[in-house]
Design a protein around this motif. Sequence first.
Motif, PDB file in Angstrom:
ATOM      1  N   LEU A 137       0.810  -1.203   0.000  1.00  0.00           N
ATOM      2  CA  LEU A 137       0.000   0.000   0.000  1.00  0.00           C
ATOM      3  C   LEU A 137       0.850   1.264   0.000  1.00  0.00           C
ATOM      4  CD1 LEU A 137      -3.007  -0.751   2.363  1.00  0.00           C
ATOM      5  CD2 LEU A 137      -2.659  -1.351  -0.026  1.00  0.00           C
ATOM      6  N   GLU A 138       2.024   1.219   0.642  1.00  0.00           N
ATOM      7  CA  GLU A 138       2.850   2.418   0.696  1.00  0.00           C
ATOM      8  C   GLU A 138       3.249   2.871  -0.706  1.00  0.00           C
ATOM      9  OE1 GLU A 138       6.880   4.252   2.783  1.00  0.00           O
ATOM     10  OE2 GLU A 138       6.361   2.132   3.100  1.00  0.00           O
ATOM     11  N   GLU A 139       3.557   1.944  -1.585  1.00  0.00           N
ATOM     12  CA  GLU A 139       3.939   2.307  -2.955  1.00  0.00           C
ATOM     13  C   GLU A 139       2.841   3.109  -3.641  1.00  0.00           C
ATOM     14  OE1 GLU A 139       4.838  -1.223  -5.081  1.00  0.00           O
ATOM     15  OE2 GLU A 139       6.736  -1.606  -4.023  1.00  0.00           O
ATOM     16  N   GLN A 140       1.587   2.809  -3.319  1.00  0.00           N
ATOM     17  CA  GLN A 140       0.459   3.460  -3.997  1.00  0.00           C
ATOM     18  C   GLN A 140       0.376   4.953  -3.674  1.00  0.00           C
ATOM     19  OE1 GLN A 140      -0.815   1.433  -6.199  1.00  0.00           O
ATOM     20  NE2 GLN A 140       0.454  -0.163  -5.260  1.00  0.00           N
ATOM     21  N   ILE A 141       0.893   5.360  -2.511  1.00  0.00           N
ATOM     22  CA  ILE A 141       0.869   6.769  -2.127  1.00  0.00           C
ATOM     23  C   ILE A 141       1.561   7.623  -3.188  1.00  0.00           C
ATOM     24  CG2 ILE A 141       1.789   8.438  -0.453  1.00  0.00           C
ATOM     25  CD1 ILE A 141       1.432   6.255   1.702  1.00  0.00           C
ATOM     26  N   TYR A 142       2.627   7.094  -3.766  1.00  0.00           N
ATOM     27  CA  TYR A 142       3.452   7.863  -4.691  1.00  0.00           C
ATOM     28  C   TYR A 142       3.009   7.713  -6.152  1.00  0.00           C
ATOM     29  CZ  TYR A 142       6.199   7.770  -0.457  1.00  0.00           C
ATOM     30  OH  TYR A 142       6.596   7.891   0.851  1.00  0.00           O
ATOM     31  N   LEU A 143       1.945   6.936  -6.369  1.00  0.00           N
ATOM     32  CA  LEU A 143       1.449   6.672  -7.716  1.00  0.00           C
ATOM     33  C   LEU A 143       0.003   7.090  -7.923  1.00  0.00           C
ATOM     34  CD1 LEU A 143       2.739   2.993  -8.125  1.00  0.00           C
ATOM     35  CD2 LEU A 143       3.790   5.035  -9.115  1.00  0.00           C
ATOM     36  N   ARG A 144      -0.766   7.096  -6.838  1.00  0.00           N
ATOM     37  CA  ARG A 144      -2.216   7.184  -6.952  1.00  0.00           C
ATOM     38  C   ARG A 144      -2.678   8.516  -7.533  1.00  0.00           C
ATOM     39  NH1 ARG A 144      -6.316   9.555  -4.597  1.00  0.00           N
ATOM     40  NH2 ARG A 144      -8.348   8.516  -4.559  1.00  0.00           N
ATOM     41  N   LYS A 145      -3.729   8.437  -8.337  1.00  0.00           N
ATOM     42  CA  LYS A 145      -4.440   9.632  -8.774  1.00  0.00           C
ATOM     43  C   LYS A 145      -5.933   9.380  -8.634  1.00  0.00           C
ATOM     44  CE  LYS A 145      -4.779  10.653 -13.134  1.00  0.00           C
ATOM     45  NZ  LYS A 145      -4.437  10.956 -14.554  1.00  0.00           N
ATOM     46  N   SER A 146      -6.705  10.425  -8.412  1.00  0.00           N
ATOM     47  CA  SER A 146      -8.153  10.290  -8.330  1.00  0.00           C
ATOM     48  C   SER A 146      -8.705  10.023  -9.728  1.00  0.00           C
ATOM     49  CB  SER A 146      -8.769  11.567  -7.743  1.00  0.00           C
ATOM     50  OG  SER A 146      -8.307  11.782  -6.434  1.00  0.00           O
ATOM     51  N   CYS A 147      -9.476   8.956  -9.863  1.00  0.00           N
ATOM     52  CA  CYS A 147      -9.977   8.549 -11.179  1.00  0.00           C
ATOM     53  C   CYS A 147     -11.405   9.053 -11.398  1.00  0.00           C
ATOM     54  CB  CYS A 147      -9.959   7.023 -11.294  1.00  0.00           C
ATOM     55  SG  CYS A 147      -8.296   6.331 -11.315  1.00  0.00           S
ATOM     56  N   ARG A 148     -11.640   9.617 -12.560  1.00  0.00           N
ATOM     57  CA  ARG A 148     -12.975  10.099 -12.925  1.00  0.00           C
ATOM     58  C   ARG A 148     -13.451   9.524 -14.255  1.00  0.00           C
ATOM     59  NH1 ARG A 148     -10.177  14.134 -10.368  1.00  0.00           N
ATOM     60  NH2 ARG A 148     -11.197  15.031  -8.517  1.00  0.00           N
ATOM     61  N   LYS A 149     -12.680   8.574 -14.799  1.00  0.00           N
ATOM     62  CA  LYS A 149     -13.089   7.846 -15.997  1.00  0.00           C
ATOM     63  C   LYS A 149     -12.962   6.364 -15.702  1.00  0.00           C
ATOM     64  CE  LYS A 149     -11.789  11.353 -19.415  1.00  0.00           C
ATOM     65  NZ  LYS A 149     -10.977  11.636 -20.632  1.00  0.00           N
ATOM     66  N   TYR A 150     -14.063   5.635 -15.912  1.00  0.00           N
ATOM     67  CA  TYR A 150     -14.101   4.232 -15.528  1.00  0.00           C
ATOM     68  C   TYR A 150     -14.619   3.357 -16.656  1.00  0.00           C
ATOM     69  CZ  TYR A 150     -13.767   6.147 -10.767  1.00  0.00           C
ATOM     70  OH  TYR A 150     -13.370   6.823  -9.641  1.00  0.00           O
ATOM     71  N   LEU A 151     -14.209   2.110 -16.597  1.00  0.00           N
ATOM     72  CA  LEU A 151     -14.772   1.082 -17.462  1.00  0.00           C
ATOM     73  C   LEU A 151     -15.975   0.467 -16.758  1.00  0.00           C
ATOM     74  CD1 LEU A 151     -11.385  -0.645 -18.399  1.00  0.00           C
ATOM     75  CD2 LEU A 151     -12.591   1.147 -19.683  1.00  0.00           C
ATOM     76  N   ASP A 152     -16.824  -0.196 -17.501  1.00  0.00           N
ATOM     77  CA  ASP A 152     -18.009  -0.828 -16.905  1.00  0.00           C
ATOM     78  C   ASP A 152     -17.754  -2.273 -16.487  1.00  0.00           C
ATOM     79  OD1 ASP A 152     -19.792   1.312 -16.938  1.00  0.00           O
ATOM     80  OD2 ASP A 152     -20.268   1.003 -19.045  1.00  0.00           O
ATOM     81  N   ASP A 153     -16.517  -2.672 -16.377  1.00  0.00           N
ATOM     82  CA  ASP A 153     -16.180  -4.046 -16.019  1.00  0.00           C
ATOM     83  C   ASP A 153     -16.730  -4.395 -14.638  1.00  0.00           C
ATOM     84  OD1 ASP A 153     -14.728  -3.548 -18.282  1.00  0.00           O
ATOM     85  OD2 ASP A 153     -12.813  -4.220 -17.478  1.00  0.00           O
ATOM     86  N   GLY A 188      -5.550  -2.760  -8.959  1.00  0.00           N
ATOM     87  CA  GLY A 188      -5.959  -2.338 -10.286  1.00  0.00           C
ATOM     88  C   GLY A 188      -7.340  -1.731 -10.389  1.00  0.00           C
ATOM     89  N   ILE A 189      -7.824  -1.150  -9.271  1.00  0.00           N
ATOM     90  CA  ILE A 189      -9.146  -0.509  -9.258  1.00  0.00           C
ATOM     91  C   ILE A 189      -8.966   0.965  -8.912  1.00  0.00           C
ATOM     92  CG2 ILE A 189     -11.432  -0.471  -8.179  1.00  0.00           C
ATOM     93  CD1 ILE A 189     -11.012  -3.466  -7.547  1.00  0.00           C
ATOM     94  N   GLY A 190      -9.468   1.855  -9.759  1.00  0.00           N
ATOM     95  CA  GLY A 190      -9.367   3.279  -9.516  1.00  0.00           C
ATOM     96  C   GLY A 190     -10.471   3.762  -8.586  1.00  0.00           C
ATOM     97  N   SER A 191     -10.243   4.907  -7.938  1.00  0.00           N
ATOM     98  CA  SER A 191     -11.253   5.432  -7.011  1.00  0.00           C
ATOM     99  C   SER A 191     -11.122   6.943  -6.898  1.00  0.00           C
ATOM    100  CB  SER A 191     -11.110   4.793  -5.619  1.00  0.00           C
ATOM    101  OG  SER A 191      -9.889   5.186  -5.013  1.00  0.00           O
ATOM    102  N   CYS A 192     -12.151   7.558  -6.315  1.00  0.00           N
ATOM    103  CA  CYS A 192     -12.143   9.002  -6.085  1.00  0.00           C
ATOM    104  C   CYS A 192     -13.133   9.332  -4.976  1.00  0.00           C
ATOM    105  CB  CYS A 192     -12.538   9.744  -7.371  1.00  0.00           C
ATOM    106  SG  CYS A 192     -12.492  11.554  -7.232  1.00  0.00           S
ATOM    107  N   TRP A 193     -12.714  10.157  -4.012  1.00  0.00           N
ATOM    108  CA  TRP A 193     -13.639  10.664  -3.004  1.00  0.00           C
ATOM    109  C   TRP A 193     -14.596  11.640  -3.681  1.00  0.00           C
ATOM    110  CZ3 TRP A 193     -13.633   9.458   2.295  1.00  0.00           C
ATOM    111  CH2 TRP A 193     -12.568   8.667   2.731  1.00  0.00           C
ATOM    112  N   VAL A 194     -15.895  11.505  -3.392  1.00  0.00           N
ATOM    113  CA  VAL A 194     -16.904  12.333  -4.066  1.00  0.00           C
ATOM    114  C   VAL A 194     -17.748  13.062  -3.012  1.00  0.00           C
ATOM    115  CG1 VAL A 194     -18.768  12.388  -5.764  1.00  0.00           C
ATOM    116  CG2 VAL A 194     -17.016  10.602  -5.913  1.00  0.00           C
TER     117      VAL A 194
END
Length: 230
Positions: free
Chosen positions: A3-19, A93-99
């Motif tokens: 999880l620590e690695e994700q801190i330096y990579l993560r971005k808030s996602c606002r475009k998603y696939l319907d998978d 491999g799942i994007g997310s965003c606080w809304v």
Amino acid sequence: MNLEEQIYLRKSCRKYLDDEIDMDSIHKFLSSVKPLNDDINYYYKILTRDEVNLRTRWSAPYYLALFSEKKENYLTNIGFVFQQVSLYLQSVGIGSCWVGLASLKEKSSEFVIVISFGRSENMTRDISDFKRKQLSEISDFADERLTPARLAPSAVNSQPWYFKHSDDEFDVYQVKQNFVKRQFLKKWNPIDVGIALAHMYVANEKTFEFYRKSDFEEIKGYTYIGSIKI
């Protein structure tokens, strides 16, 4: 899973696939997540876009609806708990965003906020792409150990956290916004501070402690949230 690695990579996602997504691993992670305050009851529901009222121009296939009893520090606790979840989602491999601009069609007095999530093709960024305050702006002096907090997301990128060194600990404060900003951010900024503290916990999992002191320093323009050891 780091999880620590994700801190330096993560971005808030606002475009998603319907998978479709298998929710079992998410439920399993949530069953073992660390709270900031053990005495605050909270829970969550996984909803679809049809169950959420949105005031955004975009939507996601899934929403994590967050609920809590209303006790001192409950918003900060919500941010702390569920930013860990956001980092976990990123790691699988799942994007997310606080809304913040969303409500539930099924009303609840304990509802706090939602997190959108789903598969996404554009989930990461280089650390140079983060638009954040400098370390010297979020603390009494620049300290590289606070980089995880510096990279935390926040409502309209307000970055309301401030850390003051105190012996072998940090006293944690929230910026008091001006009147106009306060009307919009008063609910979200305590969550934002919890998000920043989640990053500090994930980066210092074995040594992290959070507690409140009675002898903290009052700083003009800031509200004391608690203190941490890392």
